[in-house]
Design a protein around this motif. Sequence first.
Motif, short mmCIF file in Angstrom:
data_model
loop_
_atom_site.label_atom_id
_atom_site.label_comp_id
_atom_site.label_asym_id
_atom_site.label_seq_id
_atom_site.Cartn_x
_atom_site.Cartn_y
_atom_site.Cartn_z
N ARG A 323 -9.72 -14.25 14.18
CA ARG A 323 -9.88 -14.90 15.48
C ARG A 323 -9.23 -16.28 15.46
O ARG A 323 -8.57 -16.71 16.40
CB ARG A 323 -11.36 -15.01 15.82
CG ARG A 323 -11.53 -15.34 17.30
CD ARG A 323 -12.94 -15.60 17.67
NE ARG A 323 -13.84 -14.54 17.25
CZ ARG A 323 -15.15 -14.59 17.41
NH1 ARG A 323 -15.71 -15.64 17.97
NH2 ARG A 323 -15.91 -13.61 16.99
N ASP A 324 -9.41 -16.94 14.35
CA ASP A 324 -8.88 -18.29 14.19
C ASP A 324 -7.35 -18.31 14.33
O ASP A 324 -6.78 -19.10 15.09
CB ASP A 324 -9.30 -18.81 12.81
CG ASP A 324 -8.88 -20.25 12.64
OD1 ASP A 324 -9.08 -21.03 13.59
OD2 ASP A 324 -8.34 -20.57 11.55
N THR A 325 -6.69 -17.41 13.61
CA THR A 325 -5.22 -17.36 13.67
C THR A 325 -4.75 -16.98 15.07
O THR A 325 -3.81 -17.57 15.62
CB THR A 325 -4.68 -16.33 12.65
OG1 THR A 325 -5.29 -16.56 11.39
CG2 THR A 325 -3.16 -16.43 12.50
N ILE A 326 -5.43 -15.99 15.64
CA ILE A 326 -5.04 -15.53 16.97
C ILE A 326 -5.12 -16.67 17.98
O ILE A 326 -4.22 -16.86 18.80
CB ILE A 326 -5.93 -14.34 17.41
CG1 ILE A 326 -5.53 -13.09 16.61
CG2 ILE A 326 -5.79 -14.07 18.91
CD1 ILE A 326 -6.32 -11.85 16.95
N GLN A 327 -6.19 -17.47 17.85
CA GLN A 327 -6.34 -18.59 18.78
C GLN A 327 -5.30 -19.67 18.54
O GLN A 327 -4.62 -20.13 19.45
CB GLN A 327 -7.73 -19.18 18.60
CG GLN A 327 -8.52 -19.14 19.89
CD GLN A 327 -9.98 -19.40 19.61
OE1 GLN A 327 -10.31 -20.17 18.69
NE2 GLN A 327 -10.85 -18.78 20.39
N ARG A 328 -5.15 -20.02 17.29
CA ARG A 328 -4.27 -21.14 16.94
C ARG A 328 -2.81 -20.86 17.32
O ARG A 328 -2.09 -21.73 17.76
CB ARG A 328 -4.39 -21.43 15.44
CG ARG A 328 -3.76 -22.73 15.02
CD ARG A 328 -4.62 -23.56 14.08
NE ARG A 328 -5.45 -22.76 13.21
CZ ARG A 328 -5.15 -22.51 11.93
NH1 ARG A 328 -4.05 -22.98 11.40
NH2 ARG A 328 -5.96 -21.81 11.20
N ARG A 330 -1.82 -18.47 19.53
CA ARG A 330 -1.78 -17.80 20.84
C ARG A 330 -1.19 -16.38 20.74
O ARG A 330 -0.13 -16.09 21.30
CB ARG A 330 -0.99 -18.65 21.85
CG ARG A 330 -1.78 -19.89 22.27
CD ARG A 330 -0.94 -20.76 23.08
NE ARG A 330 0.34 -20.88 22.39
CZ ARG A 330 1.13 -21.93 22.40
NH1 ARG A 330 0.84 -22.93 23.12
NH2 ARG A 330 2.25 -21.97 21.72
N THR A 333 -4.45 -10.63 21.63
CA THR A 333 -5.50 -9.79 21.05
C THR A 333 -5.06 -9.27 19.70
O THR A 333 -3.87 -9.36 19.35
CB THR A 333 -5.76 -8.56 21.94
OG1 THR A 333 -4.54 -7.78 21.95
CG2 THR A 333 -6.13 -8.96 23.35
#
Length: 374
Positions: A323-328, A330, A333
Amino acid sequence: MQTPFNFGRTVKSECFTNREQEIKKLSSNFQNRINTIIISPRRWGKSSLVEKVAAQVRAKSLKVITIDLFGTRTEEEFYNTLTNAVIKATSSKAEEWIELGKKFLKSITPKFTVELGDKHNVSMELDHETIKKYYKELLDLPEKVAKEKNIDIVICIDEFQNIGTFSDHLALQKRLRSAWQHHERVTYCLYGSKQHMMMELFNKQSNPFYKFGELLYLPKITEQKWISYISRQFQKTKKEISTLQAAKIAQTVKCHPYYAQQLSHLVWINTDKKVTEAILFQSTQELLDQNAILYFKEAEDLNNTELNLMRAIAKNEKQLSSRDTIQRYRLGTSANVIKAKNTLIDKEIIDIHNGVAVFIDPVFELWFTQHLGN
Ligand SMILES: Nc1ncnc2c1ncn2[C@@H]1O[C@H](COP(=O)(O)OP(=O)(O)O)[C@@H](O)[C@H]1O
Ligand SMILES: [Mg+2]
């Protein structure tokens, strides 16, 4: 003075380094009639290695024939290329070949046109119909010639995965496999740079070429080897480079054989007597500039998720779907991540090593980090 470094061509002896183990293995396979499959990304040294070994083992009783399927698009071209290479390599005179042709290609002889050029230039052009009907005789030709002449033949086929792009290639694969597995005096060495296609051909149980020969994954050349090679080449040409500087060249290109030679060459050209930090820096920039057009093109075709994923990979992120990488970065999903990852793998931009995604091309990575890294 001429540069002691070489890239863009297969390397000959003065520019060839390391690979002792692979040379030994391949040369032993050639002599013991063991089929070999060599896989590595492009420009890691497959062709150079095969040429080196071919030159070593070539003898009166062992003929090595090399063909390259890089530009081959159809089954017809494949048979023609193979047959012509066999003819060229096994007969020194046109007359000799015509004799062999009459003997071993009886049913085809009336159908082919032999073009007689100078003494090595006998070639034949087989049409689709003939090939369809007589492919078996064509495939068995090297075996028959080898037996007739009491020699061993090694047939090396570069960019072999290309046959996977021909129409109806599965049937072709079956034909090749069933002919080749009966050959006693002909050994095959098949290699290619499209790793995933090569693995598909040779590693998948349901495919005809499964377990056809020994698989050799060609590694890069180690940093230690590069240091001694680069130092030696500078010394030979009366220029000075420190061990640390030579190491820096190898590290900059992550020991990639082609780039190690290219960057060494640039440093060598830019150096009068003694390598400096400034020269190393400038040469690295030149290396990037020389390749920039290609990299731009490559990056142009990628969408935002793919570019963002490459940013994460360039920053050494290991958990791409977290989740962290996906958020950082962008990435949307985790399904997006998987899709982008597969695209990058298909395009041979990244590869998975021990579960971690890495760039295949170290200089592209460097360029990407400088230009698109943020
Ligand atoms: N054993 C080696 N020693 C030094 N340089 C090498 C070696 N093998 C490959 N290289 C460098 O890598 C380049 C690409 O090699 P090549 O054999 O064409 O790779 P491939 O067939 O895997 O694409 C060569 O031109 C050379 O600069
Ligand atoms: Mg090659």
